[in-house]
Write an enzyme that holds these catalytic residues in place. Structure first.
Site, PDB file in Angstrom:
ATOM      1  N   HIS A 202      82.594 -88.659 -57.502  1.00 59.90           N
ATOM      2  CA  HIS A 202      81.707 -87.696 -58.166  1.00 59.90           C
ATOM      3  C   HIS A 202      80.247 -88.156 -58.073  1.00 59.90           C
ATOM      4  CE1 HIS A 202      80.777 -85.019 -61.814  1.00 59.90           C
ATOM      5  NE2 HIS A 202      79.680 -85.719 -61.638  1.00 59.90           N
TER       6      HIS A 202
ATOM      7  N   GLN B 196      70.162 -87.355 -61.033  1.00 55.60           N
ATOM      8  CA  GLN B 196      70.335 -86.742 -62.356  1.00 55.60           C
ATOM      9  C   GLN B 196      69.202 -87.099 -63.314  1.00 55.60           C
ATOM     10  OE1 GLN B 196      74.666 -88.086 -62.730  1.00 55.60           O
ATOM     11  NE2 GLN B 196      74.658 -86.149 -63.840  1.00 55.60           N
TER      12      GLN B 196
ATOM     13  N   GLY C  49      79.544 -91.949 -65.695  1.00 56.62           N
ATOM     14  CA  GLY C  49      78.748 -92.234 -64.511  1.00 56.62           C
ATOM     15  C   GLY C  49      77.448 -91.469 -64.520  1.00 56.62           C
TER      16      GLY C  49
HETATM   17 ZN    ZN Z   1      77.767 -85.502 -62.318  1.00 57.92          ZN
END
Ligand code: ZN
Length: 156
Positions: free
Chosen positions: A132, A51, A46
């Site tokens: 998450h 990010q 993922g």
């Molecule tokens: Zn992560």
């Protein structure tokens, strides 16, 4: 299509709350494509937009090869009472693995790249991945939820 740089723990971007996507623009579509390339290159399960340095509520999850799920503005609308305690890691936190407590099953509502709302359910790894990645959109990392880190000799 491009592979983007994945920011690492310590970067303030990972601690910010992301803004919803209000309109599917060509920029958002390019971001989705680039995130896919980035996820594949990193061999991850993922990836969340923060990010790659973008503070938008977008995540990708691919627990099985070819089963790529793009989630725009995702929300967990159902979670099981049953809990799983399993190992998690993160592309932004290399070489650290910890046990987290997550729901065994969740259902997520999100928008797809055409702007249509859909729901998707997952259990086990997929449920963990949804939780998450959606946590990332609120600046939460798995290390915030880790109940025990793995010792080096437990990592295969
Ligand atoms: Zn992560």
């Amino acid at each position: 299509m491009a592979v983007l740089n994945i920011v690492k723990e310590g970067d303030p971007t990972l601690r910010k709350v992301c803004r919803p996507v209000t309109e599917i623009t060509p920029r958002i579509l390019t971001l989705l494509d680039d995130m896919k390339d980035t996820l594949h290159r990193a061999n991850g399960v993922g990836l969340a937009a923060p990010q790659v340095g973008v503070l938008r509520r977008i995540v990708l999850v691919e627990c099985e090869e070819g089963d790529l799920i793009e989630l725009i503005n995702p929300e967990i609308i159902e979670r099981s009472d049953e809990i799983q305690e399993e190992v998690e890691g993160c592309l932004s936190i290399p070489n650290r693995w910890g046990i987290t407590r997550r729901p065994a099953r969740v259902t997520v509502r999100a928008m797809d790249r055409t702007g249509k709302t859909f729901t998707v359910s997952g259990e086990d790894l997929k449920a963990r991945a949804f939780c998450h990645e959606i946590d990332h959109l609120d600046g939460i990392l798995f290390t915030d939820r880790t109940i025990r880190y793995l010792d080096p000799d437990e990592i295969g």
